[in-house]
Design a protein around this motif. Structure first.
Motif, short mmCIF file in Angstrom:
data_model
loop_
_atom_site.label_atom_id
_atom_site.label_comp_id
_atom_site.label_asym_id
_atom_site.label_seq_id
_atom_site.Cartn_x
_atom_site.Cartn_y
_atom_site.Cartn_z
N GLU A 1 0.83 -1.21 0.00
CA GLU A 1 0.00 0.00 0.00
C GLU A 1 0.86 1.26 0.00
O GLU A 1 0.60 2.19 -0.78
N ARG A 2 1.87 1.31 0.84
CA ARG A 2 2.72 2.50 0.92
C ARG A 2 3.44 2.75 -0.41
O ARG A 2 3.50 3.88 -0.89
N THR A 3 3.97 1.69 -0.99
CA THR A 3 4.69 1.83 -2.25
C THR A 3 3.75 2.31 -3.36
O THR A 3 4.08 3.22 -4.13
N SER A 4 2.57 1.70 -3.43
CA SER A 4 1.60 2.07 -4.46
C SER A 4 1.13 3.51 -4.28
O SER A 4 1.06 4.28 -5.25
N ASP A 5 0.80 3.88 -3.05
CA ASP A 5 0.28 5.22 -2.80
C ASP A 5 1.32 6.30 -3.09
O ASP A 5 0.99 7.35 -3.67
N THR A 6 2.57 6.04 -2.71
CA THR A 6 3.63 7.02 -2.97
C THR A 6 3.85 7.20 -4.46
O THR A 6 3.95 8.33 -4.97
N TYR A 7 3.89 6.09 -5.19
CA TYR A 7 4.10 6.18 -6.63
C TYR A 7 2.93 6.86 -7.31
O TYR A 7 3.11 7.67 -8.24
N ARG A 8 1.72 6.57 -6.85
CA ARG A 8 0.54 7.19 -7.46
C ARG A 8 0.53 8.69 -7.22
O ARG A 8 0.19 9.47 -8.12
N GLU A 9 0.92 9.12 -6.02
CA GLU A 9 0.96 10.56 -5.72
C GLU A 9 1.97 11.27 -6.63
O GLU A 9 1.74 12.41 -7.05
N GLN A 10 3.06 10.60 -6.94
CA GLN A 10 4.11 11.23 -7.75
C GLN A 10 3.82 11.17 -9.25
O GLN A 10 4.09 12.13 -9.99
N GLU A 11 3.28 10.05 -9.71
CA GLU A 11 3.19 9.81 -11.15
C GLU A 11 1.77 9.68 -11.68
O GLU A 11 1.56 9.72 -12.89
N VAL B 1 -10.49 -1.54 -8.50
CA VAL B 1 -11.90 -1.37 -8.16
C VAL B 1 -12.13 -0.03 -7.46
O VAL B 1 -13.10 0.68 -7.74
N ALA B 2 -11.23 0.35 -6.57
CA ALA B 2 -11.36 1.64 -5.88
C ALA B 2 -11.27 2.80 -6.86
O ALA B 2 -12.02 3.78 -6.75
N ALA B 3 -10.37 2.69 -7.84
CA ALA B 3 -10.24 3.76 -8.84
C ALA B 3 -11.49 3.84 -9.72
O ALA B 3 -11.94 4.94 -10.07
N ILE B 4 -12.05 2.70 -10.07
CA ILE B 4 -13.28 2.69 -10.87
C ILE B 4 -14.41 3.37 -10.11
O ILE B 4 -15.16 4.19 -10.65
N ASP B 5 -14.51 3.05 -8.83
CA ASP B 5 -15.59 3.60 -8.02
C ASP B 5 -15.49 5.12 -7.88
O ASP B 5 -16.51 5.81 -7.75
N SER B 6 -14.26 5.64 -7.91
CA SER B 6 -14.08 7.08 -7.74
C SER B 6 -14.08 7.84 -9.07
O SER B 6 -13.96 9.07 -9.06
N ALA B 7 -14.21 7.12 -10.18
CA ALA B 7 -14.22 7.79 -11.49
C ALA B 7 -15.49 8.60 -11.66
O ALA B 7 -16.47 8.42 -10.95
N LEU C 1 -4.44 -7.53 -4.34
CA LEU C 1 -4.16 -6.15 -3.95
C LEU C 1 -4.25 -5.21 -5.16
O LEU C 1 -4.78 -4.10 -5.06
N VAL C 2 -3.75 -5.67 -6.30
CA VAL C 2 -3.89 -4.87 -7.53
C VAL C 2 -5.36 -4.71 -7.87
O VAL C 2 -5.82 -3.62 -8.23
N ARG C 3 -6.12 -5.79 -7.74
CA ARG C 3 -7.55 -5.74 -8.05
C ARG C 3 -8.27 -4.71 -7.17
O ARG C 3 -9.12 -3.95 -7.63
N GLN C 4 -7.92 -4.68 -5.88
CA GLN C 4 -8.54 -3.72 -4.97
C GLN C 4 -8.28 -2.29 -5.41
O GLN C 4 -9.17 -1.43 -5.34
N LYS C 5 -7.05 -2.02 -5.85
CA LYS C 5 -6.71 -0.68 -6.31
C LYS C 5 -7.52 -0.30 -7.54
O LYS C 5 -8.00 0.83 -7.68
#
Length: 272
Positions: free
Chosen positions: A108-118, A161-167, A155-159
């Motif tokens: 989660e930390r790695t994904s969130d940090t990369y998403r914030e940057q890129e 699904v969450a992105a789809i829900d917030s679109a 874990l990838v799937r959760q990310k």
């Protein structure tokens, strides 16, 4: 404690086993245990070491200089190089370690940090896609077990699904309808979920049917919507290469209406 063979380290890092043994003997970078039959085994921490050493070495740092660093200095240097080069490999290494150690927090930390940057698209296309491709190689070589593969994939799937829900909300009923589905027996839906996110994020009208959808169900969907429809699928395993032409002919025969279009992608399509 999870143990890895030198072949596992080679598969994870891309560094040949012969080179790993040289680094081990000459620089003391690793300290493996040995089985009763004198076979080297390595810990998760030593896997992290070889991943970081390989990362720095690929970015031009001499192995002698890497060996002179403390663990903390090496970790900090990896972070600096990854940031300076905008290179996702440092984050990719972290995701691999999270997978083998079942460390959801690190993932989660790695994904969130990369998403914030890129951004989210970069997270998926530069990190998750290479990770999933490498997982396939690691699984085939028995370097990871199915549970570790499922852990990372979910874990990838959760990310996704969450992105789809917030679109953004769907647009009005007059727009083209995109129907996303997988054919019967096909369960690999991560690619289809990403397509769902991309369509939703661009304001397109989407119905997501998901895994293993019978062809007759597609016909029922088409009957309920009078406007233009595009059926979209990602073919990973099914149908087989031999059955693909027959499948395409059958689905066109089942849905002959000219307002209906089809888009297919995935490994099965690429192989034809």
């Amino acid at each position: 404690m999870t143990r890895f063979s030198i072949r596992d380290l080679e598969n994870f890092s891309g560094v040949k086993a012969h080179t790993i043994r040289i680094w081990e003997r000459r620089y003391g970078l690793l300290d493996p245990d040995r089985t009763d039959t004198n076979i080297r085994t390595y810990t998760t921490e030593e896997l992290k070491t070889i991943l970081n050493v390989a990362f720095l070495n690929r970015h031009g740092v001499k192995i002698s200089k890497i060996a002179a660093l403390t663990k903390a200095e090496r970790d900090e240097r990896v972070k600096q190089v990854a940031e300076d080069a905008s290179d996702p490999n440092g984050a990719l290494n972290a995701l691999k370690l999270a997978m083998v150690s079942y460390d959801a927090d690190l993932f989660e930390r790695t994904s969130d940090t990369y998403r914030e940057q890129e951004g989210f698209r970069a997270l998926v296309e530069r990190l998750y896609v290479p990770l999933l491709e490498h997982i396939g190689v690691l699984w085939q070589s028995s370097s990871i077990c199915p549970a570790q593969e499922h852990f990372a994939s979910n874990l990838v799937r959760q990310k996704l699904v969450a992105a789809i829900d917030s679109a953004r909300p769907l647009t009005g009923p007059g727009d083209r309808l995109h129907v996303l589905y997988l054919p019967e027996n096909e369960i690999h839906e991560l690619g289809l979920l990403y397509l769902h996110y991309r369509l939703r994020a661009s304001g397109q009208r989407v119905i997501y049917l998901g895994q293993s959808v019978p062809m007759s169900d597609l016909a029922q969907v088409a009957e309920q919507f009078p406007g233009p429809i595009t059926f979209i699928s990602v073919l990973t395993v099914f149908p087989s290469n031999e059955d693909l032409p027959t499948y395409l002919q059958r689905i066109r025969a089942a849905l002959p209406d000219p307002r209906i279009e089809f888009t297919f992608s995935g490994p099965r399509v690429a192989a034809t």
